[in-house]
Design a protein around this motif. Structure first.
Motif, PDB file in Angstrom:
ATOM      1  N   ASP A 123       0.804  -1.219   0.000  1.00  0.00           N
ATOM      2  CA  ASP A 123       0.000   0.000   0.000  1.00  0.00           C
ATOM      3  C   ASP A 123       0.844   1.278   0.000  1.00  0.00           C
ATOM      4  OD1 ASP A 123      -1.726   2.108   0.583  1.00  0.00           O
ATOM      5  OD2 ASP A 123      -3.047   0.871   1.769  1.00  0.00           O
ATOM      6  N   HIS A 124       1.833   1.353   0.862  1.00  0.00           N
ATOM      7  CA  HIS A 124       2.742   2.498   1.009  1.00  0.00           C
ATOM      8  C   HIS A 124       2.084   3.716   1.662  1.00  0.00           C
ATOM      9  CE1 HIS A 124       5.628   0.288  -1.356  1.00  0.00           C
ATOM     10  NE2 HIS A 124       4.821   0.275  -2.408  1.00  0.00           N
ATOM     11  N   GLU A 125       0.801   3.650   1.982  1.00  0.00           N
ATOM     12  CA  GLU A 125       0.159   4.792   2.633  1.00  0.00           C
ATOM     13  C   GLU A 125       0.545   4.868   4.101  1.00  0.00           C
ATOM     14  OE1 GLU A 125      -4.225   6.937   2.707  1.00  0.00           O
ATOM     15  OE2 GLU A 125      -4.089   4.806   2.255  1.00  0.00           O
ATOM     16  N   VAL A 126       0.777   3.708   4.708  1.00  0.00           N
ATOM     17  CA  VAL A 126       1.180   3.640   6.113  1.00  0.00           C
ATOM     18  C   VAL A 126       2.687   3.430   6.167  1.00  0.00           C
ATOM     19  CG1 VAL A 126       0.891   2.400   8.288  1.00  0.00           C
ATOM     20  CG2 VAL A 126      -1.059   2.679   6.746  1.00  0.00           C
ATOM     21  N   PRO A 127       3.416   4.210   6.962  1.00  0.00           N
ATOM     22  CA  PRO A 127       4.883   4.085   7.003  1.00  0.00           C
ATOM     23  C   PRO A 127       5.329   2.732   7.556  1.00  0.00           C
ATOM     24  CG  PRO A 127       4.104   5.531   8.753  1.00  0.00           C
ATOM     25  CD  PRO A 127       2.928   5.276   7.865  1.00  0.00           C
ATOM     26  N   GLU A 128       6.375   2.217   6.950  1.00  0.00           N
ATOM     27  CA  GLU A 128       6.915   0.912   7.343  1.00  0.00           C
ATOM     28  C   GLU A 128       8.273   1.134   7.996  1.00  0.00           C
ATOM     29  OE1 GLU A 128       7.324  -1.971   4.057  1.00  0.00           O
ATOM     30  OE2 GLU A 128       9.380  -2.149   4.778  1.00  0.00           O
ATOM     31  N   ALA A 129       8.424   0.682   9.224  1.00  0.00           N
ATOM     32  CA  ALA A 129       9.705   0.837   9.919  1.00  0.00           C
ATOM     33  C   ALA A 129      10.775   0.013   9.206  1.00  0.00           C
ATOM     34  CB  ALA A 129       9.574   0.389  11.372  1.00  0.00           C
ATOM     35  N   GLY A 130      11.915   0.620   8.968  1.00  0.00           N
ATOM     36  CA  GLY A 130      12.960  -0.039   8.199  1.00  0.00           C
ATOM     37  C   GLY A 130      13.951  -0.806   9.039  1.00  0.00           C
ATOM     38  N   PRO A 131      15.048  -1.236   8.415  1.00  0.00           N
ATOM     39  CA  PRO A 131      16.064  -2.050   9.098  1.00  0.00           C
ATOM     40  C   PRO A 131      16.653  -1.379  10.335  1.00  0.00           C
ATOM     41  CG  PRO A 131      16.385  -2.139   6.731  1.00  0.00           C
ATOM     42  CD  PRO A 131      15.340  -1.094   6.971  1.00  0.00           C
ATOM     43  N   ALA A 132      16.919  -0.064  10.260  1.00  0.00           N
ATOM     44  CA  ALA A 132      17.554   0.614  11.391  1.00  0.00           C
ATOM     45  C   ALA A 132      16.681   0.560  12.642  1.00  0.00           C
ATOM     46  CB  ALA A 132      17.868   2.065  11.021  1.00  0.00           C
ATOM     47  N   ALA A 133      15.389   0.751  12.477  1.00  0.00           N
ATOM     48  CA  ALA A 133      14.487   0.719  13.631  1.00  0.00           C
ATOM     49  C   ALA A 133      14.444  -0.656  14.267  1.00  0.00           C
ATOM     50  CB  ALA A 133      13.083   1.143  13.195  1.00  0.00           C
ATOM     51  N   HIS A 134      14.464  -1.689  13.440  1.00  0.00           N
ATOM     52  CA  HIS A 134      14.455  -3.050  13.981  1.00  0.00           C
ATOM     53  C   HIS A 134      15.812  -3.419  14.575  1.00  0.00           C
ATOM     54  CE1 HIS A 134      10.728  -3.166  11.700  1.00  0.00           C
ATOM     55  NE2 HIS A 134      10.413  -4.278  12.332  1.00  0.00           N
ATOM     56  N   ARG A 135      16.888  -2.926  13.962  1.00  0.00           N
ATOM     57  CA  ARG A 135      18.217  -3.157  14.519  1.00  0.00           C
ATOM     58  C   ARG A 135      18.335  -2.533  15.901  1.00  0.00           C
ATOM     59  NH1 ARG A 135      22.248  -6.415  14.739  1.00  0.00           N
ATOM     60  NH2 ARG A 135      21.917  -6.764  12.505  1.00  0.00           N
ATOM     61  N   ALA A 136      17.669  -1.391  16.124  1.00  0.00           N
ATOM     62  CA  ALA A 136      17.722  -0.734  17.432  1.00  0.00           C
ATOM     63  C   ALA A 136      17.128  -1.619  18.517  1.00  0.00           C
ATOM     64  CB  ALA A 136      16.984   0.607  17.369  1.00  0.00           C
ATOM     65  N   VAL A 137      16.074  -2.369  18.182  1.00  0.00           N
ATOM     66  CA  VAL A 137      15.497  -3.305  19.158  1.00  0.00           C
ATOM     67  C   VAL A 137      16.515  -4.387  19.504  1.00  0.00           C
ATOM     68  CG1 VAL A 137      13.708  -5.024  19.561  1.00  0.00           C
ATOM     69  CG2 VAL A 137      13.128  -2.884  18.424  1.00  0.00           C
ATOM     70  N   LEU A 138      17.110  -4.981  18.487  1.00  0.00           N
ATOM     71  CA  LEU A 138      18.082  -6.043  18.721  1.00  0.00           C
ATOM     72  C   LEU A 138      19.283  -5.528  19.518  1.00  0.00           C
ATOM     73  CD1 LEU A 138      19.171  -8.860  18.392  1.00  0.00           C
ATOM     74  CD2 LEU A 138      19.861  -8.297  16.048  1.00  0.00           C
ATOM     75  N   ASP A 139      19.765  -4.332  19.186  1.00  0.00           N
ATOM     76  CA  ASP A 139      20.910  -3.777  19.903  1.00  0.00           C
ATOM     77  C   ASP A 139      20.586  -3.552  21.378  1.00  0.00           C
ATOM     78  OD1 ASP A 139      22.393  -3.821  17.599  1.00  0.00           O
ATOM     79  OD2 ASP A 139      22.160  -1.672  17.168  1.00  0.00           O
ATOM     80  N   ALA A 140      19.384  -3.054  21.666  1.00  0.00           N
ATOM     81  CA  ALA A 140      18.997  -2.798  23.055  1.00  0.00           C
ATOM     82  C   ALA A 140      18.811  -4.107  23.816  1.00  0.00           C
ATOM     83  CB  ALA A 140      17.713  -1.970  23.105  1.00  0.00           C
ATOM     84  N   VAL A 141      18.252  -5.110  23.146  1.00  0.00           N
ATOM     85  CA  VAL A 141      18.109  -6.431  23.778  1.00  0.00           C
ATOM     86  C   VAL A 141      19.497  -7.006  24.068  1.00  0.00           C
ATOM     87  CG1 VAL A 141      17.367  -8.809  23.387  1.00  0.00           C
ATOM     88  CG2 VAL A 141      15.836  -6.915  22.817  1.00  0.00           C
ATOM     89  N   ALA A 142      20.406  -6.875  23.117  1.00  0.00           N
ATOM     90  CA  ALA A 142      21.767  -7.387  23.305  1.00  0.00           C
ATOM     91  C   ALA A 142      22.475  -6.673  24.451  1.00  0.00           C
ATOM     92  CB  ALA A 142      22.565  -7.227  22.014  1.00  0.00           C
ATOM     93  N   ALA A 143      22.199  -5.360  24.608  1.00  0.00           N
ATOM     94  CA  ALA A 143      22.835  -4.569  25.664  1.00  0.00           C
ATOM     95  C   ALA A 143      22.183  -4.762  27.022  1.00  0.00           C
ATOM     96  CB  ALA A 143      22.795  -3.089  25.281  1.00  0.00           C
ATOM     97  N   ARG A 144      21.148  -5.571  27.076  1.00  0.00           N
ATOM     98  CA  ARG A 144      20.380  -5.800  28.316  1.00  0.00           C
ATOM     99  C   ARG A 144      19.845  -4.482  28.889  1.00  0.00           C
ATOM    100  NH1 ARG A 144      20.645 -10.996  29.839  1.00  0.00           N
ATOM    101  NH2 ARG A 144      22.483 -12.251  29.291  1.00  0.00           N
ATOM    102  N   ASP A 145      19.276  -3.672  28.006  1.00  0.00           N
ATOM    103  CA  ASP A 145      18.724  -2.381  28.398  1.00  0.00           C
ATOM    104  C   ASP A 145      17.213  -2.402  28.161  1.00  0.00           C
ATOM    105  OD1 ASP A 145      17.919   0.271  28.672  1.00  0.00           O
ATOM    106  OD2 ASP A 145      19.761   1.073  27.802  1.00  0.00           O
TER     107      ASP A 145
END
Length: 232
Positions: A179-201
């Motif tokens: 559709d493209h009408e609704v914004p789709e979070a890209g790789p960087a946003a998902h990488r931020a979740v993984l990085d925070a989980v890895a950092a135990r934050d």
């Protein structure tokens, strides 16, 4: 009541309807074991994955119980189809509101409880999401990554609840990719979740998870508001 072949091109819902009819009609009594996937697929004229998906849906709502190495048993004769239809009719906004609640809590818990194996798996799931191009593959890959975060949270009830929700999340992400009408979070946003989980934050993980969902939810809220204005 005997099983009968479902019409060609039917969805998993048609298979589920027949399985539930066997339970509700007493053909498969509570406590009894149902036929195996191969036999059910042959009787219904469908693929094993279609049967497996229908069984999984009925297991998630407590009608069936899958016992590894033993078979699938009837746990309840209650009819979950009204509930399943409500889930199927949920709007994109409904889906994202629920995803926000699941994802934020899951990310916080995962940051506290994740194992090295969890991190390795999440990295692979994220790479698969990043590599997905067509809508079908992307919807599957995105849903698998979010499910991976939930599994890393280490809460079995949260895992099962999210699995019940997973099909709607997968379908919603396919819709957004097309559709493209609704914004789709890209790789960087998902990488931020993984990085925070890895950092135990936990706090950073929760914020990162919310940042994935909230922009899309804000747009969906606006679209619903516009529709209401048009109806006035």
């Amino acid at each position: 009541m005997a099983l009968s072949p479902v019409p060609g091109g039917s969805t998993v819902e048609a298979v589920l309807e027949q399985l539930q009819a066997q339970v509700s009609g007493g053909t498969w009594p509570v406590g009894g074991r149902i036929p195996g996937e191969l036999d059910l697929a042959a009787s219904l004229g469908v693929s094993r994955p279609a049967v497996r998906e229908a069984i999984r849906a009925l297991a998630h709502v407590g009608v069936l119980e899958v016992r590894r190495g033993d078979g699938t048993y009837v746990r309840s004769s209650a009819d979950p189809r009204p509930l399943l239809r409500k889930v199927a009719r949920a709007t994109l906004r409904d889906v994202f509101e629920v995803q926000l609640a699941y994802d934020v809590q899951a990310a916080r818990l995962a940051a506290r409880r994740r194992t090295p194996e969890d991190l390795d798996r999440l990295a692979l799931l994220l790479a698969a999401r990043d590599a997905a191009t067509d809508a079908e593959t992307f919807g599957d890959a995105d849903a698998r990554f979010h499910q991976g975060v939930v599994e890393a949270a280490g809460n079995p009830l949260l895992v099962e609840a999210h699995r019940f929700f997973l099909d709607r999340l997968r379908d919603s992400m396919r819709t957004i990719r097309l559709d493209h009408e609704v914004p789709e979070a890209g790789p960087a946003a998902h990488r931020a979740v993984l990085d925070a989980v890895a950092a135990r934050d936990p706090e950073a993980a929760g914020r990162a998870a919310a940042a994935i969902v909230e922009p899309a939810l804000a747009v969906l809220e606006g679209l619903v508001g516009d529709e209401r204005q048009e109806d006035l």
